[in-house]
Design an enzyme around this catalytic site. Structure first.
Site, PDB file in Angstrom:
ATOM      1  N   LEU A  21     -20.208  53.523  17.511  1.00 43.43           N
ATOM      2  CA  LEU A  21     -19.168  52.498  17.458  1.00 43.43           C
ATOM      3  C   LEU A  21     -17.801  53.104  17.725  1.00 43.43           C
ATOM      4  O   LEU A  21     -16.986  52.532  18.464  1.00 43.43           O
ATOM      5  CB  LEU A  21     -19.179  51.798  16.092  1.00 43.43           C
ATOM      6  N   ILE A 494       6.423  66.961   7.241  1.00 45.67           N
ATOM      7  CA  ILE A 494       5.447  66.930   6.152  1.00 45.67           C
ATOM      8  C   ILE A 494       4.402  68.027   6.263  1.00 45.67           C
ATOM      9  O   ILE A 494       3.750  68.374   5.289  1.00 45.67           O
ATOM     10  CB  ILE A 494       4.792  65.535   6.085  1.00 45.67           C
ATOM     11  N   SER A 496       1.993  68.988   9.398  1.00 44.69           N
ATOM     12  CA  SER A 496       1.250  69.224  10.634  1.00 44.69           C
ATOM     13  C   SER A 496       2.052  68.786  11.844  1.00 44.69           C
ATOM     14  O   SER A 496       2.887  67.891  11.776  1.00 44.69           O
ATOM     15  CB  SER A 496      -0.078  68.468  10.607  1.00 44.69           C
ATOM     16  N   ARG A 578     -11.533  55.548  13.095  1.00 45.71           N
ATOM     17  CA  ARG A 578     -11.287  56.793  12.374  1.00 45.71           C
ATOM     18  C   ARG A 578     -12.413  57.056  11.393  1.00 45.71           C
ATOM     19  O   ARG A 578     -12.691  56.247  10.510  1.00 45.71           O
ATOM     20  CB  ARG A 578      -9.951  56.723  11.636  1.00 45.71           C
ATOM     21  N   TRP A 624     -11.159  63.258  -1.777  1.00 46.28           N
ATOM     22  CA  TRP A 624     -11.620  63.158  -0.396  1.00 46.28           C
ATOM     23  C   TRP A 624     -12.881  63.978  -0.146  1.00 46.28           C
ATOM     24  O   TRP A 624     -13.189  64.345   0.984  1.00 46.28           O
ATOM     25  CB  TRP A 624     -10.501  63.560   0.560  1.00 46.28           C
ATOM     26  N   CYS A 706       1.749  59.302  -0.082  1.00 43.53           N
ATOM     27  CA  CYS A 706       2.019  58.293   0.933  1.00 43.53           C
ATOM     28  C   CYS A 706       1.118  57.084   0.792  1.00 43.53           C
ATOM     29  O   CYS A 706       0.049  57.160   0.187  1.00 43.53           O
ATOM     30  CB  CYS A 706       1.876  58.884   2.334  1.00 43.53           C
ATOM     31  N   GLU A 728       6.138  58.110   1.655  1.00 45.31           N
ATOM     32  CA  GLU A 728       6.205  57.129   2.728  1.00 45.31           C
ATOM     33  C   GLU A 728       7.045  55.951   2.257  1.00 45.31           C
ATOM     34  O   GLU A 728       6.773  55.359   1.225  1.00 45.31           O
ATOM     35  CB  GLU A 728       4.798  56.655   3.093  1.00 45.31           C
ATOM     36  N   HIS A 757       2.465  56.691  11.965  1.00 46.43           N
ATOM     37  CA  HIS A 757       1.223  56.070  12.420  1.00 46.43           C
ATOM     38  C   HIS A 757       1.459  55.004  13.476  1.00 46.43           C
ATOM     39  O   HIS A 757       0.515  54.423  13.990  1.00 46.43           O
ATOM     40  CB  HIS A 757       0.454  55.477  11.242  1.00 46.43           C
ATOM     41  N   CYS A 789       4.886  61.041   7.122  1.00 46.35           N
ATOM     42  CA  CYS A 789       3.633  61.768   6.945  1.00 46.35           C
ATOM     43  C   CYS A 789       3.551  62.857   8.009  1.00 46.35           C
ATOM     44  O   CYS A 789       4.496  63.066   8.770  1.00 46.35           O
ATOM     45  CB  CYS A 789       2.467  60.781   7.061  1.00 46.35           C
TER      46      CYS A 789
END
Length: 819
Positions: A21, A494, A496, A578, A624, A706, A728, A757, A789
């Site tokens: 998908l 933040i 990265s 994602r 996570w 965030c 955020e 984002h 972020c």
């Protein structure tokens, strides 16, 4: 007895065994494949997943759990309540409107972000053209083939009150689905909201399943949960006031499903596991009295939490059956069996739908035996909740350690567990299969790989003050300002920076053995040097090394810690396309060696400006990951905290003056019931303080949070005692900051000034406006300037453009303060 014991599931993973998908979505979003090709992939996946359920022996297949982006978004279209602000042209195809709501419309200057979706408004033809021009732009695709969470991807989404507030093309806000790591699109309600049945897609899926010969159980989100999950920008508007308008539309849908001959309709009302206001609780009886009049059998489904004060309410509602979470509400099963009238079906979610450990079948059978006796041998068995939250299968995990693999069960294995329980209760000879299960359970409990005596001894000897810095914040702030000499409104990011194709190719080549360790190290050092040069050219005050070497902010650390294991194909949907691949914490956690020091020290050697050491905090790693279930989560969190503490100490010894310990997941770990908040927040914030407690007063500890509501836990956030917190706020137009101001948050704070984002690049004036709003509630001397972020999923062109504007905005604020 077999016919009295039936098995089903609330839902099944929709992404496919090989993330088919995801691939189909991103191909469609890039413009490579038409909508019909995407629809065909959906049909193939549904047929395959229904066949798996049938072949496992399930009595019904579940229809309605499939979504191209999100099941709540499906219901927005199903009930005809797409927000009016999108101004959709009625001629716009439903799938195109669906993706516009999910992904928004915006400008992307380099094609490395979310592809704008054509919104259908004739006034927005330019956006539609942009969607084609930037066909390869989508943040959902970026990085998760090699990463998992990407950069805080578990929090991604768009707000109804974004920096481009009022733009009809801003995507729907996204937030966590209860206390899971899945994200749903938040419905928008107002006094002008109207509902109208648009059930073609769901009804077509029912017909698909029936044509394949399946007995169908359709699944819907319940009307009260649907309204509860929504938001309104109209102050004081009561979403519950829409119920009477919504119920006839539900009734019409149920009537259509009845006409099609569905066996059952599962209606999910997980809010029955929450602390509900009285008017919401009181709405359940009349709601289900009205829906029950249609005459189709309704299975009311609750999950994620005990029912508590809603137990008798759920049992007496006029429905044909009740599904309950037998994992998280195991202690309520006897009471539910007593309260639920005998003519109703009791469905027990006895197999855990939220974690990947195989079921202790002996314990499950022991729990089910008294329920069977009370129910006269009539019982349904299920997973606790939808299997959306676990990986698809272990079948391809040929590189996973064999011992650890034997402890696990993913979605397809959980189907087999249900069938085994059904057969055992029905009197079949399952002794061999049960013995295999017992051996795996016993082996895990006794494994030396699970228990580490040195870790236990360290925890037992941990000093009571291990979670306290040497001096209070005011003294630390003075010492840090003397050391760092930063300007007013210091600028930073933040953590990265863009994970380019070159970075991902080098990482993949290293994993395949095409690059040796030295070559990979040289490639990553070159990327770090590039990031440092770009930051210096932009004029940022505090730099980061960019995290080029990191595949994922959790997996990177887990790979270097004892007690972790990793799958190759254990993907779980986070939102849209994602997917994340959570690590497995199977044993005691320890840090055998430094994890980030070499990279950070190298980056610091390239600049005279302060370089932040970047760490992921213990609670975020916990939240996570798939976490071991044989000890309290608080104990695992403390083990993680000690590992991070050791890394903080090593970074400090290496001369790093600023260390960021990211904790975006603290808020999402809150129990669904407020009565359990204090216990969780007590051990969660202590874990952070233990991790940071090794730092000297002159070392500045940052944390990042965030995409969550913070106002109800501000005292606990303050109790974490980070010197600087970045949050955020841009998508709420700095409204989230008001709570910090009213609370008089004592430490320094960096409110995000632009949404990473979104592909949109705001100008400096917009950021200046946000910073002025921030300085009205937070003392200017305590304000930092940063994005919302990390920038992992963006491209360099848009990243540099946005950061250039951000630095200009900070300089303008400094000039205003100087006047």
């Amino acid at each position: 007895m077999t016919k009295n014991i039936q098995i089903h599931i609330p839902g099944f993973p929709r992404i496919g065994a090989k993330r088919e998908l995801k691939q189909a979505l991103e191909s469609h979003w890039r413009g490579d494949t038409p909508a019909e090709a995407l629809e065909q992939t959906g049909r193939e996946l549904r047929a395959r997943h229904w066949a798996l359920q049938r072949d496992a022996g399930l009595d019904f297949v579940t229809v309605g759990d499939f979504a191209f982006y999100d099941q709540v978004a499906n219901h927005i279209q199903l009930f005809g309540c797409e927000p009016a602000r999108f101004a959709f042209d009625p001629a716009t195809p439903p799938l195109q409107r669906y993706f516009a709501m999910a992904r928004g419309v915006g400008k992307n200057i380099d094609g490395n972000g979310d592809a704008p979706a054509a919104c259908g408004n004739p006034a927005c033809a330019g956006h539609a053209a942009e969607a084609g021009a930037n066909a390869n732009a989508n943040a959902d695709a970026a990085a998760d083939a090699s990463a998992g969470h990407a950069e805080h991807s578990a929090h991604a989404g768009q707000s109804e009150q974004s920096g481009h507030e009022g733009h009809h093309g801003a995507a729907l806000e996204m937030t966590k689905w209860f206390d899971t790591n899945y994200h749903y699109l938040v419905p928008e309600f107002s006094p002008l909201t109207r509902f109208e049945l648009a059930g073609e897609r769901l009804l077509a899926e029912v017909a698909e399943a029936q044509a394949l010969g399946h007995a169908v159980k359709a699944v819907l989100l319940g009307p009260l949960t649907f309204l509860w999950l929504g938001k309104s920008k109209r102050a004081g508007f009561d979403r519950l006031s829409l119920l009477q308008q919504l119920l006839p539309v539900y009734g019409a849908l149920l009537d259509r499903l009845k006409t099609l001959g569905v066996s059952w309709v599962q209606i999910d009302e997980p809010i029955l596991g929450l602390d509900l206001p009285g008017d919401w609780r009181n709405a359940f009886d009349p709601t289900y009295w009205q829906l029950n009049q249609v005459g189709v059998p309704l299975l009311l489904a609750t999950y994620f939490s005990p029912l508590e004060e809603n137990l008798s309410l759920a049992c007496r509602l006029p429905v044909a059956g009740l599904h309950v979470d037998g994992v998280r509400a195991a202690h309520e099963l006897t009471s539910i069996a007593d309260w639920l009238p005998h003519h109703k079906v009791l469905s027990v979610g006895i197999v855990d739908g939220r974690n990947i450990w195989r079921t202790d079948l002996d314990a499950a059978l022991a729990a089910l035996a008294p329920l069977l006796a009370k129910r006269g041998g009539k019982l349904w068995l299920s997973t606790s909740c939808s299997l959306l939250h676990v990986p698809f299968s272990l079948a391809e995990e040929d590189q996973l350690d064999a011992e650890v693999r034997g402890w696990l069960a993913c979605a397809t294995e959980k189907l087999a567990e249900l069938a085994l329980l059904q057969h055992t209760l029905a009197g079949a000879d399952t002794a061999a299969a049960l013995q295999q299960s017992r051996l795996a359970i016993a082996g895990r409990r006794a494994s030396a790989r699970v228990h580490n005596g040195a870790v236990a001894a360290r925890l037992a000897a941990l000093p009571a003050d291990a979670d306290r810095r040497q001096a209070p914040f005011a003294a630390r702030q003075t010492a840090q300002r003397e050391r760092l000499r930063l300007p007013l409104f210091p600028t930073t990011t933040i953590g990265s920076f863009p994970q380019t194709a070159a970075i991902r190719a080098a990482r993949a080549g290293f994993k395949r053995g095409e690059l040796d360790a030295g070559q990979y190290r040289s490639a990553m050092r070159a990327e770090i040097a590039d990031a440092v040069r770009r930051q210096e050219a932009l004029g940022l005050d505090v730099l980061v090394h960019g995290e080029a070497e990191r595949n994922d902010m959790v997996e990177y650390f887990g790979e270097q810690l004892d007690g972790f294991a990793f799958t190759r194909y254990g993907w779980v949907q986070s939102y849209g396309s994602r997917c994340v691949k959570p690590p497995l914490i199977f044993g005691d956690v320890a840090r055998p060696r430094a994890m980030t020091v070499d990279w950070t020290v190298h980056a610091q050697s390239l600049t005279a400006r302060p370089m932040k050491g970047m760490l992921t905090g213990p609670i975020t790693i916990l939240q996570w990951s798939f976490v071991r279930d044989d000890q309290p989560r608080a104990q695992t969190a403390l083990q993680l905290a000690l590992a991070i503490r050791d890394e903080v100490a090593d970074l400090e010894r290496a001369g790093i003056a600023i260390i960021q310990i990211d904790e975006p997941a603290v808020r999402e770990g809150l129990p669904l019931r407020r009565g359990r908040w204090d216990d969780y927040l007590g051990w969660a914030t202590r874990a952070f303080r233990v991790a940071a407690g090794a730092a000297a007063d002159t070392t500045q500890i940052h944390t990042h949070m965030c995409y969550a509501e913070f106002n109800d836990i501000l005292p606990q956030i303050a109790a974490m005692d980070a010197d600087v917190i970045t949050i955020e706020t841009s998508r709420s137009d700095m409204e989230l900051l008001n709570g910090f101001g009213q609370f008089r948050y004592p430490n320094e704070i960096g409110p995000g000034v632009y949404d990473i984002h979104s592909p949109r690049v705001p100008d400096a004036a917009e950021m200046v406006r946000l910073l002025r709003k921030a300085s009205a509630v937070i003392p200017a001397g305590n304000l930092w300037v940063n994005p919302d972020c990390g920038l992992k999923t963006r491209g360099w062109a848009e990243t540099e453009a946005a950061l250039r504007h951000m630095v200009a905005a900070a300089r303008r604020l400094r000039a205003e303060q100087a006047d």
